[in-house]
Write a protein that holds these residues in place. Structure first.
Motif, PDB file in Angstrom:
ATOM      1  N   GLY A   1      56.378 -33.739 -29.345  1.00 41.21           N
ATOM      2  CA  GLY A   1      56.809 -34.052 -27.995  1.00 41.21           C
ATOM      3  C   GLY A   1      55.663 -34.365 -27.069  1.00 41.21           C
ATOM      4  O   GLY A   1      54.490 -34.302 -27.436  1.00 41.21           O
ATOM      5  N   PRO A   2      55.983 -34.700 -25.824  1.00 45.69           N
ATOM      6  CA  PRO A   2      54.949 -35.105 -24.871  1.00 45.69           C
ATOM      7  C   PRO A   2      54.108 -33.923 -24.394  1.00 45.69           C
ATOM      8  O   PRO A   2      54.580 -32.788 -24.326  1.00 45.69           O
ATOM      9  CB  PRO A   2      55.758 -35.692 -23.712  1.00 45.69           C
ATOM     10  CG  PRO A   2      57.076 -34.997 -23.786  1.00 45.69           C
ATOM     11  CD  PRO A   2      57.339 -34.770 -25.243  1.00 45.69           C
ATOM     12  N   VAL A   3      52.848 -34.210 -24.075  1.00 46.42           N
ATOM     13  CA  VAL A   3      51.924 -33.234 -23.509  1.00 46.42           C
ATOM     14  C   VAL A   3      51.441 -33.781 -22.173  1.00 46.42           C
ATOM     15  O   VAL A   3      51.000 -34.924 -22.094  1.00 46.42           O
ATOM     16  CB  VAL A   3      50.720 -32.973 -24.433  1.00 46.42           C
ATOM     17  CG1 VAL A   3      49.751 -31.999 -23.790  1.00 46.42           C
ATOM     18  CG2 VAL A   3      51.185 -32.446 -25.782  1.00 46.42           C
ATOM     19  N   ALA A   4      51.528 -32.977 -21.132  1.00 47.71           N
ATOM     20  CA  ALA A   4      51.073 -33.416 -19.819  1.00 47.71           C
ATOM     21  C   ALA A   4      49.554 -33.492 -19.774  1.00 47.71           C
ATOM     22  O   ALA A   4      48.863 -32.618 -20.305  1.00 47.71           O
ATOM     23  CB  ALA A   4      51.592 -32.462 -18.746  1.00 47.71           C
ATOM     24  N   VAL A   5      49.049 -34.532 -19.138  1.00 52.48           N
ATOM     25  CA  VAL A   5      47.613 -34.752 -18.976  1.00 52.48           C
ATOM     26  C   VAL A   5      47.300 -34.695 -17.486  1.00 52.48           C
ATOM     27  O   VAL A   5      47.940 -35.373 -16.683  1.00 52.48           O
ATOM     28  CB  VAL A   5      47.196 -36.116 -19.552  1.00 52.48           C
ATOM     29  CG1 VAL A   5      45.705 -36.348 -19.384  1.00 52.48           C
ATOM     30  CG2 VAL A   5      47.584 -36.216 -21.016  1.00 52.48           C
ATOM     31  N   VAL A   6      46.308 -33.868 -17.131  1.00 57.94           N
ATOM     32  CA  VAL A   6      45.972 -33.648 -15.731  1.00 57.94           C
ATOM     33  C   VAL A   6      44.465 -33.769 -15.532  1.00 57.94           C
ATOM     34  O   VAL A   6      43.695 -33.728 -16.495  1.00 57.94           O
ATOM     35  CB  VAL A   6      46.438 -32.255 -15.256  1.00 57.94           C
ATOM     36  CG1 VAL A   6      47.956 -32.124 -15.350  1.00 57.94           C
ATOM     37  CG2 VAL A   6      45.750 -31.148 -16.056  1.00 57.94           C
ATOM     38  N   VAL A   7      44.043 -33.905 -14.279  1.00 60.88           N
ATOM     39  CA  VAL A   7      42.623 -33.857 -13.940  1.00 60.88           C
ATOM     40  C   VAL A   7      42.240 -32.386 -13.782  1.00 60.88           C
ATOM     41  O   VAL A   7      42.778 -31.702 -12.909  1.00 60.88           O
ATOM     42  CB  VAL A   7      42.335 -34.626 -12.644  1.00 60.88           C
ATOM     43  CG1 VAL A   7      40.853 -34.543 -12.291  1.00 60.88           C
ATOM     44  CG2 VAL A   7      42.774 -36.082 -12.768  1.00 60.88           C
ATOM     45  N   PRO A   8      41.326 -31.868 -14.618  1.00 61.47           N
ATOM     46  CA  PRO A   8      41.102 -30.426 -14.638  1.00 61.47           C
ATOM     47  C   PRO A   8      40.201 -29.886 -13.540  1.00 61.47           C
ATOM     48  O   PRO A   8      40.151 -28.681 -13.320  1.00 61.47           O
ATOM     49  CB  PRO A   8      40.454 -30.188 -16.002  1.00 61.47           C
ATOM     50  CG  PRO A   8      39.739 -31.466 -16.294  1.00 61.47           C
ATOM     51  CD  PRO A   8      40.603 -32.550 -15.711  1.00 61.47           C
TER      52      PRO A   8
END
Length: 216
Positions: free
Chosen positions: A30-37
């Motif tokens: 499934g999808p994994v969220a990608v964020v600016v850490p």
């Protein structure tokens, strides 16, 4: 060019350094969220659900996501006589059809319909990596091979999943590849001045180059 798997770490004890490590990356469905850490020092990385524990040396904006090519994993598996699954080098993205080590510092990849990542710097091997693979002399061997894989910044957040296509949407006007940067930062310091034309090189690496140049 595509992502074979998106891999997220499972915390486990780290005998090499004490405490925990997130190097044990496993493919997720499934999808994994990608964020600016945000900046280094918090343990945060670009994939939601993942993190690092050696916060001095890992994580943060410039090391948000780590990519390694399946083709290079396969070569190492043959050479070492071991099985290396996706995530076996602690990478977040296992890719195929993409020359990760030939990528230029500052190059941008669109992955899937929305995420854009920027090539930042090579991975420098550490004692945790050597202990994880259980290979004597691994740091030296990995360094001499100069196929380190690439750390990436998050430019446009969104969601990733295994199977997503990768498109190179921008290449800067220089020749500083991940491989060249790795060689310069490890065994060939005479190459260090060549890296400074890459504006996207992390400030931490740029400062290190200036210090090393000043001391001869």
């Amino acid at each position: 060019m595509r992502v074979l798997s998106v891999n997220v770490g499972r915390p486990r004890p780290n005998p090499a350094k004490g405490g925990l490590t997130g190097i044990d990356k496993r493919p997720v469905d499934g999808p994994v969220a990608v964020v600016v850490p945000g900046p280094k020092g918090t343990g945060e990385v670009g994939l939601v659900g993942d993190r690092v524990y050696d916060v001095k040396h890992h994580g943060g904006t410039d090391q948000a996501v780590y990519a390694y090519a399946r083709e290079d994993l396969d070569r190492w598996a043959t050479e070492l006589g071991v099985t290396l699954g996706n995530g076996g080098f602690g990478e977040n993205l296992t890719t195929t059809g993409l020359d990760v080590n030939g990528a230029l510092i500052g190059e941008r990849w669109r992955i899937g319909p929305e995420v854009v990542l920027e090539v930042s710097c090579p991975r420098i091997p550490c004692s945790t990596f050597q202990h994880w693979l259980q290979q004597r002399g691994w740091i030296k061997r990995f360094t001499q091979a100069a196929v380190p894989g690439a750390y990436l910044r998050v430019i446009v957040p969104g969601e990733l999943r295994g199977g997503d296509p990768i498109e190179i949407v921008y290449r800067p006007d220089h020749q500083v590849t991940i491989e060249l940067a790795f060689r310069a930062l490890t065994l060939e310091p005479e190459l260090l001045p060549q890296l400074l034309v890459a504006e996207a090189l992390p400030e931490e690496a740029r400062d290190s180059i200036h210090r090393r140049s000043a001391t001869g």
